[in-house]
Design a protein around this motif. Sequence first.
Motif, PDB file in Angstrom:
ATOM      1  N   LEU A 128      17.603 -32.980  54.408  1.00  0.00           N
ATOM      2  CA  LEU A 128      16.519 -34.500  55.325  1.00  0.00           C
ATOM      3  C   LEU A 128      15.195 -34.559  55.981  1.00  0.00           C
ATOM      4  O   LEU A 128      14.059 -35.521  55.645  1.00  0.00           O
ATOM      5  CB  LEU A 128      17.543 -35.038  56.861  1.00  0.00           C
ATOM      6  CG  LEU A 128      19.043 -35.569  55.952  1.00  0.00           C
ATOM      7  CD1 LEU A 128      20.266 -35.189  57.687  1.00  0.00           C
ATOM      8  CD2 LEU A 128      19.424 -36.524  55.314  1.00  0.00           C
ATOM      9  N   LEU A 139      16.627 -37.392  64.735  1.00  0.00           N
ATOM     10  CA  LEU A 139      17.538 -37.109  63.697  1.00  0.00           C
ATOM     11  C   LEU A 139      18.784 -35.563  64.615  1.00  0.00           C
ATOM     12  O   LEU A 139      20.093 -36.387  63.685  1.00  0.00           O
ATOM     13  CB  LEU A 139      16.878 -36.461  62.514  1.00  0.00           C
ATOM     14  CG  LEU A 139      17.223 -35.513  61.322  1.00  0.00           C
ATOM     15  CD1 LEU A 139      18.432 -36.498  60.595  1.00  0.00           C
ATOM     16  CD2 LEU A 139      16.482 -35.255  60.286  1.00  0.00           C
ATOM     17  N   LEU A 188      23.178 -36.083  63.885  1.00  0.00           N
ATOM     18  CA  LEU A 188      23.670 -35.128  62.354  1.00  0.00           C
ATOM     19  C   LEU A 188      25.169 -34.346  63.059  1.00  0.00           C
ATOM     20  O   LEU A 188      24.953 -33.706  63.449  1.00  0.00           O
ATOM     21  CB  LEU A 188      22.521 -34.138  62.375  1.00  0.00           C
ATOM     22  CG  LEU A 188      22.629 -33.873  60.792  1.00  0.00           C
ATOM     23  CD1 LEU A 188      22.372 -34.885  59.714  1.00  0.00           C
ATOM     24  CD2 LEU A 188      21.142 -32.396  60.698  1.00  0.00           C
ATOM     25  N   TRP A 229      23.211 -40.791  59.949  1.00  0.00           N
ATOM     26  CA  TRP A 229      21.557 -40.126  60.470  1.00  0.00           C
ATOM     27  C   TRP A 229      20.764 -40.779  60.557  1.00  0.00           C
ATOM     28  O   TRP A 229      19.540 -39.619  61.408  1.00  0.00           O
ATOM     29  CB  TRP A 229      22.197 -39.729  59.286  1.00  0.00           C
ATOM     30  CG  TRP A 229      23.275 -38.403  59.349  1.00  0.00           C
ATOM     31  CD1 TRP A 229      24.326 -37.825  60.244  1.00  0.00           C
ATOM     32  CD2 TRP A 229      23.532 -37.292  58.289  1.00  0.00           C
ATOM     33  NE1 TRP A 229      25.094 -37.250  59.914  1.00  0.00           N
ATOM     34  CE2 TRP A 229      25.286 -36.571  57.973  1.00  0.00           C
ATOM     35  CE3 TRP A 229      23.185 -36.987  56.995  1.00  0.00           C
ATOM     36  CZ2 TRP A 229      25.918 -35.916  57.454  1.00  0.00           C
ATOM     37  CZ3 TRP A 229      23.849 -37.050  56.085  1.00  0.00           C
ATOM     38  CH2 TRP A 229      24.729 -35.908  56.235  1.00  0.00           C
ATOM     39  N   LEU A 230      20.062 -41.469  60.093  1.00  0.00           N
ATOM     40  CA  LEU A 230      18.549 -41.779  59.872  1.00  0.00           C
ATOM     41  C   LEU A 230      18.627 -43.351  60.663  1.00  0.00           C
ATOM     42  O   LEU A 230      17.379 -44.188  60.821  1.00  0.00           O
ATOM     43  CB  LEU A 230      18.712 -41.691  58.286  1.00  0.00           C
ATOM     44  CG  LEU A 230      17.669 -40.322  57.755  1.00  0.00           C
ATOM     45  CD1 LEU A 230      16.459 -39.933  58.796  1.00  0.00           C
ATOM     46  CD2 LEU A 230      18.705 -39.947  57.598  1.00  0.00           C
ATOM     47  N   VAL A 253      15.547 -43.388  63.172  1.00  0.00           N
ATOM     48  CA  VAL A 253      14.434 -42.832  62.484  1.00  0.00           C
ATOM     49  C   VAL A 253      13.866 -43.009  61.405  1.00  0.00           C
ATOM     50  O   VAL A 253      14.217 -42.619  60.489  1.00  0.00           O
ATOM     51  CB  VAL A 253      15.134 -40.778  62.233  1.00  0.00           C
ATOM     52  CG1 VAL A 253      14.270 -39.424  61.498  1.00  0.00           C
ATOM     53  CG2 VAL A 253      16.004 -40.793  63.183  1.00  0.00           C
ATOM     54  N   GLY A 276      13.475 -43.780  57.601  1.00  0.00           N
ATOM     55  CA  GLY A 276      13.691 -42.711  57.711  1.00  0.00           C
ATOM     56  C   GLY A 276      15.205 -42.794  56.296  1.00  0.00           C
ATOM     57  O   GLY A 276      14.792 -41.525  55.135  1.00  0.00           O
TER      58      GLY A 276
END
Length: 311
Positions: free
Chosen positions: A51, A246, A250, A289-290, A293, A301
Amino acid sequence: MKILTSTGAALLLSALALPALADDASSCGTVRFSDPGWTDITATNGVAAVLLTALGYTPDIPTLSVPVGYEALKNGQTDVFLGNWLPAQQSFRDDLDAHGSIVELVQNLEGAKFTLAVNKAGADAGVADFADLDAQRDAFDGKIYGIEPGAPANQSIQAMIEADEFGLGDWELVESGEQAMLAQVSRSGSSPVVFLAWAPHPMNEAIEITYLSGGDAQFGPDFGGATVHTLAREEWVEACPNAAKLFSQLIFDVPMENVLMGRILDDGMDPQDAAKEWIAENPDRVQGWLDGVSTLDGEPGAEAVLAAVEK
């Protein structure tokens, strides 16, 4: 100052959610997080590395033993650690708490467990509880197989031996790395062997394992039921809010880690290659997750990650 909980860290990240990516570009391009040599953390580190790379960061992942890794985080030599197992590593958390410079970004895994177990031959010998071991000392050759020296789980075993708990005072702890320990279990064949076992790990698929009851005082209830947490230096979180966001999002699960670890251990895949393959197979996870971000240069992202894993 005490270690912030995940909620406290989220508030910190929220307060820092400002357009400061120019600062990220100059000071946060390399993200340092250690690997204790455990395949579960190697797998999650691999995901983080894929990532970060897609976002334009450079992951730096030295292999450090558990005690050294915590010292590196405390002393500012690393930025993040994805492998804080609780309660097994509570003493290290207490030390970081006293130091007052670390925040918990998120609980990244639940449903883990970590305690002593026996192979099928050990279970067939009638061992299902810590208290059953000493009656079968000769069959086990008086040895308990652990992981790398300095690991908290090994310390718990050694303390149990020194206190002669369960009559194990004349037993021996054999310290080695994860792979050496599992190789010993595989070589044991029809001979009973007692060893540290945990989930997530593909050992649960490859070996007929019986987790031992009775070790609540040493490893915690529910067969050493555990959660895994992501820690970071507070100064790094403040300086690098995009990368920190991030890591705060996660989150993994046991089935996912079992798959990744199996590809690393059984298929011989590079951890980042295994992670890239899994992410490509499960693109829906990327959005969570993103969320919020960006890349290091300010682009969306999630789109960057999905484009990178499809190549």
